[in-house]
Design a protein around this motif. Structure first.
Motif, PDB file in Angstrom:
ATOM      1  N   SER A 180       0.735  -1.192   0.006  1.00 16.83           N
ATOM      2  CA  SER A 180      -0.147   0.083  -0.110  1.00 16.83           C
ATOM      3  C   SER A 180       0.953   1.402  -0.025  1.00 16.83           C
ATOM      4  O   SER A 180       0.488   2.170  -0.768  1.00 16.83           O
ATOM      5  CB  SER A 180      -0.782  -0.077   1.495  1.00 16.83           C
ATOM      6  N   PHE A 181       2.071   1.318   0.629  1.00 22.61           N
ATOM      7  CA  PHE A 181       2.685   2.292   0.780  1.00 22.61           C
ATOM      8  C   PHE A 181       3.595   2.929  -0.685  1.00 22.61           C
ATOM      9  O   PHE A 181       3.583   3.876  -1.059  1.00 22.61           O
ATOM     10  CB  PHE A 181       3.836   2.193   1.954  1.00 22.61           C
ATOM     11  N   PHE A 237      -1.402   5.113   0.432  1.00 19.65           N
ATOM     12  CA  PHE A 237      -1.432   6.115   1.351  1.00 19.65           C
ATOM     13  C   PHE A 237      -0.622   7.481   0.656  1.00 19.65           C
ATOM     14  O   PHE A 237      -1.108   8.428   1.256  1.00 19.65           O
ATOM     15  CB  PHE A 237      -0.506   5.784   2.578  1.00 19.65           C
ATOM     16  N   VAL A 238       0.289   7.174  -0.142  1.00 18.39           N
ATOM     17  CA  VAL A 238       1.105   8.525  -0.857  1.00 18.39           C
ATOM     18  C   VAL A 238       0.705   8.176  -2.181  1.00 18.39           C
ATOM     19  O   VAL A 238       0.801   7.293  -2.912  1.00 18.39           O
ATOM     20  CB  VAL A 238       2.435   8.300  -0.506  1.00 18.39           C
ATOM     21  N   LEU A 280       3.529  11.497  -6.254  1.00 23.19           N
ATOM     22  CA  LEU A 280       4.762  12.133  -5.510  1.00 23.19           C
ATOM     23  C   LEU A 280       5.756  11.057  -5.140  1.00 23.19           C
ATOM     24  O   LEU A 280       6.789  11.307  -4.387  1.00 23.19           O
ATOM     25  CB  LEU A 280       3.862  12.344  -4.023  1.00 23.19           C
ATOM     26  N   LEU A 281       5.539   9.593  -5.358  1.00 24.63           N
ATOM     27  CA  LEU A 281       6.635   8.669  -5.516  1.00 24.63           C
ATOM     28  C   LEU A 281       7.704   8.882  -6.267  1.00 24.63           C
ATOM     29  O   LEU A 281       7.652   9.289  -7.569  1.00 24.63           O
ATOM     30  CB  LEU A 281       5.945   7.566  -5.362  1.00 24.63           C
ATOM     31  N   THR A 302       9.107   1.837  -9.719  1.00 25.37           N
ATOM     32  CA  THR A 302       9.545   0.701 -10.646  1.00 25.37           C
ATOM     33  C   THR A 302       9.401  -0.805  -9.585  1.00 25.37           C
ATOM     34  O   THR A 302       8.810  -1.495 -10.232  1.00 25.37           O
ATOM     35  CB  THR A 302      11.010   0.896 -10.961  1.00 25.37           C
ATOM     36  N   ILE A 303       9.640  -0.458  -8.614  1.00 26.77           N
ATOM     37  CA  ILE A 303       9.743  -1.492  -7.656  1.00 26.77           C
ATOM     38  C   ILE A 303       7.990  -2.034  -7.373  1.00 26.77           C
ATOM     39  O   ILE A 303       7.934  -3.230  -7.379  1.00 26.77           O
ATOM     40  CB  ILE A 303      10.284  -1.267  -6.148  1.00 26.77           C
ATOM     41  N   ALA A 304       7.379  -0.995  -7.305  1.00 25.56           N
ATOM     42  CA  ALA A 304       6.114  -1.227  -6.949  1.00 25.56           C
ATOM     43  C   ALA A 304       5.009  -1.915  -8.049  1.00 25.56           C
ATOM     44  O   ALA A 304       4.027  -2.497  -7.928  1.00 25.56           O
ATOM     45  CB  ALA A 304       5.167   0.226  -6.696  1.00 25.56           C
ATOM     46  N   SER A 305       5.732  -1.725  -9.332  1.00 26.68           N
ATOM     47  CA  SER A 305       4.909  -2.191 -10.464  1.00 26.68           C
ATOM     48  C   SER A 305       5.038  -3.589 -10.566  1.00 26.68           C
ATOM     49  O   SER A 305       4.357  -4.449 -11.348  1.00 26.68           O
ATOM     50  CB  SER A 305       5.787  -1.671 -11.806  1.00 26.68           C
ATOM     51  N   PHE A 306       5.731  -4.422  -9.746  1.00 27.12           N
ATOM     52  CA  PHE A 306       5.861  -5.756  -9.570  1.00 27.12           C
ATOM     53  C   PHE A 306       4.956  -6.186  -8.466  1.00 27.12           C
ATOM     54  O   PHE A 306       4.729  -7.380  -7.952  1.00 27.12           O
ATOM     55  CB  PHE A 306       7.078  -6.286  -9.112  1.00 27.12           C
TER      56      PHE A 306
END
Length: 388
Positions: free
Chosen positions: A310-311, A316-317, A321-322, A328-332
């Protein structure tokens, strides 16, 4: 349906832990709904700049025409021609632009000579550029008349200038659609839904799998008159029923808060996106349930996966703003694509082939995560069965 009933009995015994995440989500949703302010109108509006006009050239119709033209497009502030007072007015933003007409300005303009007005401005301000454009427009129009109509009197020149500079172009802002006030609210609501949904599914499925994967119970079940395929079918059906029930409970508040909006295209797409995410989250929860060995590990994994994704995924953000590396990491993770689709759905004023393609692409990626993880889980289960 003994296995199916036993599954829900296990979940029933863990209802307190599951209710914590449900209550947290509902509180966040209500706080969000109450504190949200709709965005202000961003349409263009003309704003007049405060300026000081100082004339060192004496009275002339040309200077008077310039002053009148500027007064129509800016606020003229009367400030004494004293260096200290002018500097103070600029510093305290009583004015943002000071223009000084130099001696000999009128005669130079009538003779077609190059002339420069003196100015003092707030550095790097938009008002500086705006006033420069207005003044240059006036001076260039004067230069066009004096060049092509030599000997033109000041009286005639100022009349021509007033007529030409009064011409304006009507601008009409066209929008492709209207944006409901509930669009932004519901977008945030469904973004936060992913956290509670993920946590509840992990805890619920893991609590069931911990019981059914117990060595003694598993051996006893193997001796039961129920076929292994039937037992697995009931297990999958039970987990799927639990996931759908959780999804229905979490989305129910959206119908209470946003009413008929949830039956619009935007609302239905948000519901579809959340359902697809539910399937992916269930698949991941099923994998985790077959890996964890204790209740302590179950709670730790639920917090790491639900909070962590989620972070970095934009719950939450906001994703805007990330940083690029984080995204790139979150895309996984399926959470990233789920939130991305939610943001696109909530921001759209109308739907066409372009934005729908992007939205459904994100949904397909979320579903692909679920299918891939489910495949890994089935291989893991089969491997364990062979080893046993």
């Amino acid at each position: 349906m003994q296995v199916y009933k036993a599954l829900f009995k296990v979940i029933q015994k863990n209802r307190t832990l599951l209710m914590i995440y449900l209550v947290v989500f509902m509180v966040l949703a209500l706080l969000l709904s109450g504190s949200y302010n709709p965005p202000q109108d961003t349409d263009f509006t003309k704003v007049k700049v405060n300026i000081a006009f100082i004339n060192d050239d004496g009275d002339s119709q040309l200077v008077a025409g310039l002053k009148t033209y500027l007064a129509e497009n800016a606020n003229l502030v009367d400030i004494p021609d004293e260096t200290q007072k002018l500097q103070d007015a600029l510093f305290f933003r009583q004015v943002e632009y000071i223009v000084r007409v130099p001696d000999g300005f009128t005669q130079a303009m009538l003779n077609g000579e190059a002339v420069q007005l003196e100015k003092t401005t707030v550095p790097d301000s938009t008002s500086n550029i705006y006033m420069d454009l207005l003044i240059n427009k006036y001076l260039n129009t004067v230069n066009a008349y004096t060049t092509n109509m030599p000997g033109l009197s000041q009286d005639d020149l100022t009349k021509y200038l007033a007529k030409d500079l009064a011409q304006q172009t009507e601008v009409t802002m066209i929008s492709n659609g209207t944006h409901s006030v509930y669009a932004e609210k519901s977008g945030y609501y469904f973004n936060y839904l992913s956290y509670s949904l993920f946590a509840i599914l992990i805890l619920g499925v893991c609590s069931v799998m911990l019981v059914f994967n117990d060595t003694d119970l598993k051996r006893r079940n193997l001796c039961a008159p129920i076929r292994s395929a039937n037992m697995n079918f009931q297990m999958i059906l039970g987990n799927l029923s639990f996931a759908i029930l959780t999804w229905l409970v979490l989305i129910s508040a959206s119908f209470i808060m946003y009413g008929s909006f949830m039956f619009t295209t935007t609302g239905l797409l948000l519901l579809l996106n959340s359902f697809v995410f539910t399937l992916a989250a269930l698949s991941i929860s099923y994998l985790i349930g077959n890996l964890v060995k204790s209740r302590g590990a179950m709670s730790a994994v639920a917090n790491v996966f639900a909070l962590g994704s989620s972070f970095i995924g934009g719950v939450f953000v906001p994703q805007a703003l990330l940083g690029d590396n984080v995204l790139t990491i979150a895309s996984f993770t399926p959470t990233y694509w789920y939130v991305k689709a939610n943001n696109e759905i909530a921001a759209a004023t109308s739907f066409n082939a372009t934005n729908l393609q992007s939205i459904f692409t994100s949904m397909v990626l979320v579903l692909a995560f679920g299918v891939a993880v489910l495949g890994v889980t089935l291989v893991l289960i089969k491997q364990r069965r062979v080893e046993a």
